[in-house]
Design an enzyme around this catalytic site. Structure first.
Site, PDB file in Angstrom:
ATOM      1  N   GLY A   1     -11.991   2.636  -2.415  1.00  0.00           N
ATOM      2  CA  GLY A   1     -10.619   2.110  -2.584  1.00  0.00           C
ATOM      3  C   GLY A   1     -10.525   0.799  -3.452  1.00  0.00           C
TER       4      GLY A   1
ATOM      5  N   GLU B   1       0.748  -1.134   0.215  1.00  0.00           N
ATOM      6  CA  GLU B   1      -0.136   0.056  -0.064  1.00  0.00           C
ATOM      7  C   GLU B   1       0.931   1.426   0.060  1.00  0.00           C
ATOM      8  OE1 GLU B   1      -3.023  -0.254  -1.249  1.00  0.00           O
ATOM      9  OE2 GLU B   1      -3.529  -1.528   0.498  1.00  0.00           O
ATOM     10  N   HIS B   2       0.477   2.082  -1.045  1.00  0.00           N
ATOM     11  CA  HIS B   2       1.042   3.413  -1.072  1.00  0.00           C
ATOM     12  C   HIS B   2       2.813   3.209  -1.525  1.00  0.00           C
ATOM     13  CE1 HIS B   2      -1.546   6.512   0.504  1.00  0.00           C
ATOM     14  NE2 HIS B   2      -2.159   5.226   0.835  1.00  0.00           N
TER      15      HIS B   2
ATOM     16  N   ASP C   1      -3.543   0.827 -10.062  1.00  0.00           N
ATOM     17  CA  ASP C   1      -4.872   0.669 -10.563  1.00  0.00           C
ATOM     18  C   ASP C   1      -4.952   0.278 -11.799  1.00  0.00           C
ATOM     19  OD1 ASP C   1      -5.035   1.799  -7.807  1.00  0.00           O
ATOM     20  OD2 ASP C   1      -5.829   3.495  -8.324  1.00  0.00           O
TER      21      ASP C   1
ATOM     22  N   SER D   1     -11.217   1.362  -6.757  1.00  0.00           N
ATOM     23  CA  SER D   1     -10.540   2.015  -8.065  1.00  0.00           C
ATOM     24  C   SER D   1     -11.732   1.982  -9.164  1.00  0.00           C
ATOM     25  CB  SER D   1      -9.466   0.987  -8.703  1.00  0.00           C
ATOM     26  OG  SER D   1      -8.173   1.423  -8.276  1.00  0.00           O
TER      27      SER D   1
HETATM   28  P1  NG1 Z   1      -7.354   4.021  -4.320  1.00  0.00           P
HETATM   29  O1  NG1 Z   1      -7.809   5.363  -3.807  1.00  0.00           O
HETATM   30  O2  NG1 Z   1      -7.584   2.683  -3.343  1.00  0.00           O
HETATM   31  O3  NG1 Z   1      -8.194   3.717  -5.559  1.00  0.00           O
HETATM   32  C1  NG1 Z   1      -4.773   4.889  -4.379  1.00  0.00           C
HETATM   33  C2  NG1 Z   1      -3.872   5.150  -5.635  1.00  0.00           C
HETATM   34  C3  NG1 Z   1      -3.098   3.990  -5.965  1.00  0.00           C
HETATM   35  C4  NG1 Z   1      -2.530   3.735  -4.628  1.00  0.00           C
HETATM   36  C5  NG1 Z   1      -3.324   3.441  -3.526  1.00  0.00           C
HETATM   37  C6  NG1 Z   1      -2.724   2.924  -2.360  1.00  0.00           C
HETATM   38  C7  NG1 Z   1      -5.522   6.630  -7.169  1.00  0.00           C
HETATM   39  C8  NG1 Z   1      -6.386   6.725  -8.053  1.00  0.00           C
HETATM   40  N1  NG1 Z   1      -4.954   5.537  -6.892  1.00  0.00           N
HETATM   41  O4  NG1 Z   1      -5.851   3.932  -4.546  1.00  0.00           O
HETATM   42  O5  NG1 Z   1      -2.521   4.204  -7.134  1.00  0.00           O
HETATM   43  O6  NG1 Z   1      -1.416   4.807  -4.553  1.00  0.00           O
HETATM   44  O7  NG1 Z   1      -3.981   4.709  -3.469  1.00  0.00           O
HETATM   45  O8  NG1 Z   1      -1.808   1.973  -2.460  1.00  0.00           O
HETATM   46  O9  NG1 Z   1      -5.304   7.534  -6.384  1.00  0.00           O
END
Ligand code: NG1
Length: 507
Positions: free
Chosen positions: A188, A93-94, A235, A190
């Protein structure tokens, strides 16, 4: 400028549209659906799996999409139908925007787009579920955005991403698009990547243009910047490159994907906290701040022990020059960065920059969003430590899933649990509801439970014994959803098998 490849053999994602049907009108599609035509069911089975329920659901959604398209535009247009799935991240994650690996899988929830060529350069979009107001704009070399936060910007970002890749809008015509999605929004999973990829794939398919899937994923990751996100490419890669039955170990720069099996006898259950992790507003500021903190940490680490190589921009680049491995990198982070938050004057001194220069460079995201100093300062030690230990956990997870020892589920689950602790304590992206859900899941017998995605709400992902998944769902319902009076809501919990990536149903 990259010229579009027109060779039919290289049609985008052709492997995934083996069973794609030839172009037809919405009227014909409705007719085929009502007669239960075998080739149509085969195209759905190819995309969603062979279980009759899955095929039935797909046919029902296609019916609604074709009706909506016919009513909004025309029953007699020559249409294509494409789909792009959401994803759930199992571990890592991140790490993606630091150039470090992740391990997600595509899910069976997706975005479907029915599209045809417009007579001019206008793009018109209408949403089946009525969640989003219709939008229209012109395809041109530089597409001006709608107001910030407008959902139509996701469509524009998809089109702009491809046009930037080709270097021109020459040879394109506009589109008429009907869109239907069932990926829960702001959870979360996507939904936004599924949305943009489906729109981009519609543009590609309508124009019979080719793009290698890895390249497509890169182009789409870049296009995300149009909507102000400084996200990594997880994503887009998961949605485009997903494989039925496998999760993906994804590495970046260059993008590489390795399919891996989940431990036998396990299931992935995703639980929605019902706290919206909306990417407009606070969650986006928090996300962008983590991106900035990682860049600042990289700069401070480099300043403490400059290498002869070029200055690293990402933690992955800093790591690559630290040949002694991940354990040593964690030790160096602990030894170099202090636990107290960093203030701008101190950072400016360490990095030999003026504060103004620092604000304009490292504190500004690639999308030009300036991240102000948080009231408590920038947390560099914790953020960098999370990213590097998370990378170590992804590599450990890959080792477990590749060797697949008899206790693989327990070991993978333990890594997921450790990931959650690090996300909560070092990265500070959890919230009380996610904590409750994670502990409910552990009490209900999960091998591993953790928040998934950006955090600040959204979902948890749980590895559970497959034969106990229904009891697990009931136990979490009793422990979390019922006491919060959320148990009447649809889509609280999902059992997901790894699904296939974006593809074409009608070409
Ligand atoms: P989410 O918010 O879960 O779709 C975001 C980022 C990913 C990744 C994750 C953390 C966007 C569109 N996607 O995902 O690339 O960094 O956080 O692992 O912001």
């Amino acid at each position: 400028m990259t010229q579009p490849r027109r060779n039919k053999q290289l049609h985008p994602l052709r492997k995934r549209c083996n069973n794609a049907l030839p172009r037809m009108t919405p009227r014909e599609l409705l007719h085929r659906l009502s007669s239960g035509q075998a080739s149509l069911r085969a195209a759905c089975a190819n995309a969603y799996g062979h279980h009759p329920d899955l095929i039935e659901t797909a046919c029902t959604r296609l019916w609604a999409l074709a009706r909506h398209y016919a009513d909004t535009f025309s029953p007699d247009d020559s249409i294509v139908v494409v789909r792009a799935p959401g994803r759930v991240n199992l571990i890592g994650e991140h790490t993606d925007y630091n150039g470090l690996p992740v391990m997600p899988m595509a899910i069976s929830r997706d975005v479907l787009v029915m599209a045809s060529r417009a007579a001019d350069m206008s793009v018109s979009i209408s949403n089946v579920e009525g969640m989003f107001e219709p939008r229209a704009f012109l395809l041109e070399r530089h597409i001006p955005p709608f107001a910030p936060g407008d959902w139509g910007n996701y469509v524009k970002s998809a089109m702009q991403g491809l046009i930037d890749h080709w270097g021109s809008a020459d040879g394109l015509s506009g589109l008429r698009m009907a869109i239907s999605g069932n990926v829960p929004v702001a959870s979360g999973l996507s939904s936004s990547a599924a949305f943009t990829i489906a729109c981009a794939l519609a543009l590609l398919t309508v124009h019979k243009r080719a793009l290698d899937p890895l390249q497509f994923a890169d182009v789409m990751a870049q296009s995300d910047h149009y909507v102000g996100m400084a996200s990594g490419g997880m994503d887009q890669a998961a949605s485009i490159l997903g494989r039925a039955g496998a999760c993906l170990k994804i590495d970046f720069f260059p993008l590489r994907v390795q399919p891996v099996q989940l431990p036998p006898g396990t299931a992935i259950v995703v639980c929605h906290s019902r706290v919206k992790a909306a990417k407009a507003g606070n969650a986006r500021d928090e996300y962008n701040r983590r991106v900035v903190e990682c860049r600042l940490a990289t700069a401070v680490l480099h300043a403490a022990a400059p290498s002869s190589a070029r200055e690293p921009q990402l933690l992955s680049q800093w790591l690559a020059w630290d040949t002694s491995g991940l354990d040593d990198a964690v030790a160096r982070i602990n030894a170099t960065l202090h636990p107290e938050p960093y203030r701008l004057p101190e950072l400016a001194r360490i990095l030999s920059l003026s504060e103004e220069k620092l604000r304009a460079t490292l504190c500004t995201t690639k999308t030009g969003i300036r991240c102000s100093e948080p009231p408590n300062g920038f947390h560099l030690l914790k953020r960098a430590r999370h990213v590097i230990t998370e990378t170590r956990r992804v590599e450990a997870a890959l080792a477990v899933l590749t060797a697949m020892p008899p206790d693989a589920a327990r070991r993978f689950g333990e890594l997921m649990n450790q990931s959650h602790v690090s996300c909560r304590d070092d990265y500070a992206i959890s919230c009380p509801e996610l904590e409750e859900l994670v502990s409910a899941a552990r009490d209900a017998g999960a091998y591993g439970a953790r928040l998934t995605g950006a955090g600040f709400g959204g979902c948890t992902v749980n590895l559970v014994p497959a034969d106990a998944a229904p009891q697990f769902i009931q136990a979490v319902n009793r422990a979390y959803y019922a006491p919060h009076q959320l148990d009447h809501l649809p889509d609280n919990q999902f059992i997901f098998a790894p699904a296939s990536g974006a593809g074409v149903l009608v070409a």
